[in-house]
Design a protein around this motif. Structure first.
Motif, PDB file in Angstrom:
ATOM      1  N   VAL A  55       1.336  -1.375   0.195  1.00 40.34           N
ATOM      2  CA  VAL A  55      -0.043   0.479  -0.045  1.00 40.34           C
ATOM      3  C   VAL A  55       0.862   0.913  -0.126  1.00 40.34           C
ATOM      4  N   ALA A  56       1.070   1.723  -0.658  1.00 41.89           N
ATOM      5  CA  ALA A  56       1.439   3.435  -1.297  1.00 41.89           C
ATOM      6  C   ALA A  56       1.250   4.201   0.351  1.00 41.89           C
ATOM      7  N   ILE A  57       1.530   5.220   0.848  1.00 37.30           N
ATOM      8  CA  ILE A  57       1.510   5.933   1.594  1.00 37.30           C
ATOM      9  C   ILE A  57       1.859   7.558   2.109  1.00 37.30           C
ATOM     10  N   ALA A  58       1.642   8.233   1.979  1.00 37.82           N
ATOM     11  CA  ALA A  58       1.668   9.719   2.067  1.00 37.82           C
ATOM     12  C   ALA A  58       2.336   9.997   3.411  1.00 37.82           C
ATOM     13  N   ASP A  59       3.429  10.594   2.214  1.00 38.68           N
ATOM     14  CA  ASP A  59       3.795  11.820   3.955  1.00 38.68           C
ATOM     15  C   ASP A  59       3.382  11.557   5.027  1.00 38.68           C
ATOM     16  N   PRO A  60       2.017  12.814   4.775  1.00 35.96           N
ATOM     17  CA  PRO A  60       1.560  13.002   5.957  1.00 35.96           C
ATOM     18  C   PRO A  60       1.278  11.723   7.573  1.00 35.96           C
ATOM     19  N   ASP A  61       1.047  10.535   6.326  1.00 35.62           N
ATOM     20  CA  ASP A  61       0.897   8.989   6.814  1.00 35.62           C
ATOM     21  C   ASP A  61       2.064   7.903   7.345  1.00 35.62           C
ATOM     22  N   TRP A  62       3.098   8.921   7.707  1.00 38.32           N
ATOM     23  CA  TRP A  62       4.301   7.412   8.068  1.00 38.32           C
ATOM     24  C   TRP A  62       5.655   8.603   8.327  1.00 38.32           C
ATOM     25  N   GLU A  63       6.125   7.883   9.134  1.00 35.79           N
ATOM     26  CA  GLU A  63       7.096   9.264  10.117  1.00 35.79           C
ATOM     27  C   GLU A  63       8.598   8.552  10.725  1.00 35.79           C
ATOM     28  N   SER A  64       9.471   9.162  11.172  1.00 37.33           N
ATOM     29  CA  SER A  64      10.652   8.738  11.828  1.00 37.33           C
ATOM     30  C   SER A  64      10.633   8.887  13.298  1.00 37.33           C
ATOM     31  N   LYS A  65      10.344   8.356  13.944  1.00 38.85           N
ATOM     32  CA  LYS A  65       9.865   8.916  15.415  1.00 38.85           C
ATOM     33  C   LYS A  65      11.868   8.501  16.815  1.00 38.85           C
ATOM     34  N   ASP A  66      11.943   8.351  17.190  1.00 33.61           N
ATOM     35  CA  ASP A  66      13.134   7.935  18.095  1.00 33.61           C
ATOM     36  C   ASP A  66      13.717   7.578  17.563  1.00 33.61           C
ATOM     37  N   GLY A  67      14.377   7.419  16.240  1.00 36.77           N
ATOM     38  CA  GLY A  67      14.935   6.558  15.507  1.00 36.77           C
ATOM     39  C   GLY A  67      14.110   5.101  15.052  1.00 36.77           C
ATOM     40  N   HIS A  68      13.130   5.087  15.022  1.00 41.89           N
ATOM     41  CA  HIS A  68      11.847   4.667  14.685  1.00 41.89           C
ATOM     42  C   HIS A  68      10.840   4.854  13.647  1.00 41.89           C
ATOM     43  N   TYR A  69       9.955   3.904  12.744  1.00 41.40           N
ATOM     44  CA  TYR A  69       9.293   4.032  12.056  1.00 41.40           C
ATOM     45  C   TYR A  69       8.219   4.038  12.550  1.00 41.40           C
ATOM     46  N   ARG A  70       7.122   4.272  11.924  1.00 42.85           N
ATOM     47  CA  ARG A  70       5.379   4.401  11.877  1.00 42.85           C
ATOM     48  C   ARG A  70       4.705   4.867  11.423  1.00 42.85           C
ATOM     49  N   VAL A  71       3.456   3.502  11.269  1.00 43.66           N
ATOM     50  CA  VAL A  71       2.633   4.810   9.725  1.00 43.66           C
ATOM     51  C   VAL A  71       1.151   4.584  10.478  1.00 43.66           C
ATOM     52  N   ARG A  72       0.394   5.185  10.164  1.00 46.30           N
ATOM     53  CA  ARG A  72      -1.063   5.395   9.726  1.00 46.30           C
ATOM     54  C   ARG A  72      -2.025   4.434   9.316  1.00 46.30           C
ATOM     55  N   ILE A  73      -2.170   3.789   9.668  1.00 43.84           N
ATOM     56  CA  ILE A  73      -3.169   2.908   9.041  1.00 43.84           C
ATOM     57  C   ILE A  73      -4.687   2.603   9.643  1.00 43.84           C
ATOM     58  N   ASP A  74      -5.059   2.874   8.985  1.00 43.33           N
ATOM     59  CA  ASP A  74      -6.878   3.336   9.090  1.00 43.33           C
ATOM     60  C   ASP A  74      -7.331   4.189  10.756  1.00 43.33           C
ATOM     61  N   ASN A  75      -6.501   5.300  10.761  1.00 42.37           N
ATOM     62  CA  ASN A  75      -6.697   6.306  11.089  1.00 42.37           C
ATOM     63  C   ASN A  75      -5.782   6.130  12.508  1.00 42.37           C
ATOM     64  N   ILE A  78       0.206   3.007  13.841  1.00 41.67           N
ATOM     65  CA  ILE A  78       1.473   1.433  14.491  1.00 41.67           C
ATOM     66  C   ILE A  78       2.575   1.271  14.020  1.00 41.67           C
ATOM     67  N   GLY A  79       3.712   1.245  15.498  1.00 38.51           N
ATOM     68  CA  GLY A  79       5.309   0.883  14.929  1.00 38.51           C
ATOM     69  C   GLY A  79       5.808   0.094  13.872  1.00 38.51           C
ATOM     70  N   VAL A  80       6.565   0.341  12.955  1.00 39.93           N
ATOM     71  CA  VAL A  80       7.277  -0.501  11.685  1.00 39.93           C
ATOM     72  C   VAL A  80       8.320  -1.378  12.571  1.00 39.93           C
ATOM     73  N   PRO A  81       8.744  -2.770  12.787  1.00 43.78           N
ATOM     74  CA  PRO A  81       9.514  -3.075  13.417  1.00 43.78           C
ATOM     75  C   PRO A  81      10.813  -3.035  12.437  1.00 43.78           C
ATOM     76  N   ASP A  82      11.441  -2.667  13.218  1.00 41.44           N
ATOM     77  CA  ASP A  82      13.292  -2.656  13.092  1.00 41.44           C
ATOM     78  C   ASP A  82      13.430  -3.763  11.436  1.00 41.44           C
ATOM     79  N   ASP A  83      12.687  -4.798  11.986  1.00 45.47           N
ATOM     80  CA  ASP A  83      13.278  -5.928  10.815  1.00 45.47           C
ATOM     81  C   ASP A  83      12.480  -6.171  10.209  1.00 45.47           C
ATOM     82  N   SER A 115      10.463   9.359  -0.403  1.00 48.01           N
ATOM     83  CA  SER A 115      12.122  10.554  -0.204  1.00 48.01           C
ATOM     84  C   SER A 115      11.384  11.208   1.037  1.00 48.01           C
ATOM     85  N   MET A 116      10.401  11.586   1.350  1.00 47.71           N
ATOM     86  CA  MET A 116       9.804  12.438   2.426  1.00 47.71           C
ATOM     87  C   MET A 116       9.585  13.859   1.492  1.00 47.71           C
ATOM     88  N   THR A 117       9.644  14.363   0.872  1.00 47.67           N
ATOM     89  CA  THR A 117       9.604  15.617  -0.366  1.00 47.67           C
ATOM     90  C   THR A 117       8.129  16.240  -0.193  1.00 47.67           C
TER      91      THR A 117
END
Length: 117
Positions: A55-75, A78-83, A115-117
């Motif tokens: 699923v393609a994710i728009a820039d407002p729906d993902w971020e890098s926080k405290d060295g880890h990624y997270r994504v917004r799915i269905d509002n 959700i934290g993305v596991p490093d692996d 790219s988060m542009t």
């Protein structure tokens, strides 16, 4: 007296989970020059399947926080596991996530930052 088989419930659960993660590739991307690349993508959690599963994710729906990624799915964030992070260069350019929705909620199988542009 009720007889039970201890592993039966676990076997049924595993069978259901396997059915849920089967690829949904319906052929619409079969002519895409990126299809072989998408089909080869793997994270530490295993193959990501194909572009049809991502699923393609728009820039407002993902971020890098405290060295880890997270994504917004269905509002829901959700934290993305490093692996689950795909570390090879992103040929598609857009951020993609391969969520797996199950009885215990949504988990992330693969994540490919954009790219988060």
């Amino acid at each position: 007296m009720k007889a039970t088989v201890p592993g039966l419930s676990l076997a049924i659960l595993v069978s259901l989970l396997i059915c849920l993660v089967h690829a949904r590739d319906d052929g619409r991307y079969s002519l895409s020059p990126l299809k072989p690349w998408f089909d080869s993508l793997k994270s530490g959690k295993g193959p990501c399947c194909s572009v049809a599963d991502g699923v393609a994710i728009a820039d407002p729906d993902w971020e890098s926080k405290d060295g880890h990624y997270r994504v917004r799915i269905d509002n829901e964030w959700i934290g993305v596991p490093d692996d689950a992070v795909i570390t090879e260069p992103n040929r598609a350019g857009r951020t993609m996530v391969w969520p797996v929705k199950g009885a215990l909620g949504t988990t992330i199988r693969c994540f490919m930052p954009g790219s988060m542009t």
